[in-house]
Motif scaffolding. Structure first.
Motif, mmCIF file in Angstrom:
data_model
loop_
_atom_site.group_PDB
_atom_site.id
_atom_site.type_symbol
_atom_site.label_atom_id
_atom_site.label_comp_id
_atom_site.label_asym_id
_atom_site.label_seq_id
_atom_site.Cartn_x
_atom_site.Cartn_y
_atom_site.Cartn_z
ATOM 1 N N ILE A 21 4.804 5.378 -8.214
ATOM 2 C CA ILE A 21 4.004 4.369 -7.496
ATOM 3 C C ILE A 21 4.703 3.018 -7.526
ATOM 4 C CG2 ILE A 21 1.852 3.052 -7.578
ATOM 5 C CD1 ILE A 21 0.494 5.706 -8.430
ATOM 6 N N LYS A 22 5.278 2.648 -8.652
ATOM 7 C CA LYS A 22 6.006 1.376 -8.743
ATOM 8 C C LYS A 22 7.183 1.358 -7.772
ATOM 9 C CE LYS A 22 4.773 0.294 -13.491
ATOM 10 N NZ LYS A 22 5.236 0.247 -14.883
ATOM 11 N N ARG A 23 7.921 2.460 -7.695
ATOM 12 C CA ARG A 23 9.072 2.520 -6.790
ATOM 13 C C ARG A 23 8.640 2.451 -5.333
ATOM 14 N NH1 ARG A 23 10.621 6.177 -10.722
ATOM 15 N NH2 ARG A 23 10.142 8.002 -9.454
ATOM 16 N N VAL A 24 7.556 3.119 -4.994
ATOM 17 C CA VAL A 24 7.061 3.080 -3.612
ATOM 18 C C VAL A 24 6.618 1.670 -3.253
ATOM 19 C CG1 VAL A 24 5.192 3.853 -2.088
ATOM 20 C CG2 VAL A 24 6.427 5.508 -3.458
ATOM 21 N N SER A 25 5.916 1.023 -4.163
ATOM 22 C CA SER A 25 5.453 -0.347 -3.913
ATOM 23 C C SER A 25 6.616 -1.312 -3.762
ATOM 24 C CB SER A 25 4.542 -0.813 -5.043
ATOM 25 O OG SER A 25 3.352 -0.067 -5.041
ATOM 26 N N VAL A 42 2.593 12.181 2.287
ATOM 27 C CA VAL A 42 3.439 10.997 2.364
ATOM 28 C C VAL A 42 2.744 9.884 1.593
ATOM 29 C CG1 VAL A 42 4.528 9.296 3.870
ATOM 30 C CG2 VAL A 42 4.297 11.669 4.638
ATOM 31 N N MET A 43 3.492 9.209 0.733
ATOM 32 C CA MET A 43 2.937 8.097 -0.048
ATOM 33 C C MET A 43 3.577 6.807 0.456
ATOM 34 S SD MET A 43 3.121 7.392 -4.149
ATOM 35 C CE MET A 43 2.202 8.854 -4.595
ATOM 36 N N VAL A 44 2.731 5.806 0.702
ATOM 37 C CA VAL A 44 3.217 4.486 1.106
ATOM 38 C C VAL A 44 2.522 3.434 0.261
ATOM 39 C CG1 VAL A 44 3.759 5.117 3.492
ATOM 40 C CG2 VAL A 44 1.496 4.261 2.939
ATOM 41 N N SER A 45 3.134 2.261 0.184
ATOM 42 C CA SER A 45 2.520 1.179 -0.572
ATOM 43 C C SER A 45 1.263 0.709 0.159
ATOM 44 C CB SER A 45 3.489 0.008 -0.727
ATOM 45 O OG SER A 45 3.690 -0.628 0.524
ATOM 46 N N MET A 46 0.366 0.081 -0.577
ATOM 47 C CA MET A 46 -0.868 -0.415 0.020
ATOM 48 C C MET A 46 -0.560 -1.442 1.099
ATOM 49 S SD MET A 46 -3.894 0.304 -0.178
ATOM 50 C CE MET A 46 -5.355 -0.258 0.593
ATOM 51 N N LYS A 47 0.421 -2.291 0.850
ATOM 52 C CA LYS A 47 0.794 -3.314 1.828
ATOM 53 C C LYS A 47 1.271 -2.669 3.136
ATOM 54 C CE LYS A 47 2.662 -7.824 1.543
ATOM 55 N NZ LYS A 47 3.248 -8.794 0.670
ATOM 56 N N GLU A 48 2.102 -1.648 3.026
ATOM 57 C CA GLU A 48 2.587 -0.945 4.217
ATOM 58 C C GLU A 48 1.438 -0.239 4.939
ATOM 59 O OE1 GLU A 48 5.603 -0.779 5.853
ATOM 60 O OE2 GLU A 48 5.939 -2.481 4.530
#
Length: 92
Positions: A21-25, A42-48
């Motif tokens: 999660i840290k790397r994705v963010s 697919v995992m994306v950051s909350m901002k994205e």
């Protein structure tokens, strides 16, 4: 040249969810998660995610506007501007 997508197996996610999660963010790049060798999520950051949803809403509004124009539905620009001027005059 297109970017190579970041892909990890679900077992890596299980072992180090916090790190993933840290790397994705930090990267703001999507991360493809595989299960049994096939893409599962697919995992994306909350901002994205929020930016994507905002852009999607804009596209929906544009598409609705295009449909309204094609159907001759809408408001006369001069009438809208006159109404806006009247509202602004009332507030002063």
């Amino acid at each position: 040249m297109p970017r190579v997508p970041k892909i990890i197996p679900i077992s890596d996610l299980r072992q180090d969810a916090s790190g993933v999660i840290k790397r994705v963010s930090a990267s703001r790049e999507p991360l493809f998660i595989t299960q049994r060798g096939r893409a599962a999520a697919v995992m994306v950051s909350m901002k994205e995610y929020e930016q994507t949803q905002h852009e999607l809403e804009i596209l929906r509004l544009l598409a609705r506007g295009e449909r309204d124009i094609e159907a001759s539905v809408g408001f006369n620009l001069e009438a809208v501007l006159a109404d806006a001027d009247a509202l602004l005059a009332e507030q002063q």
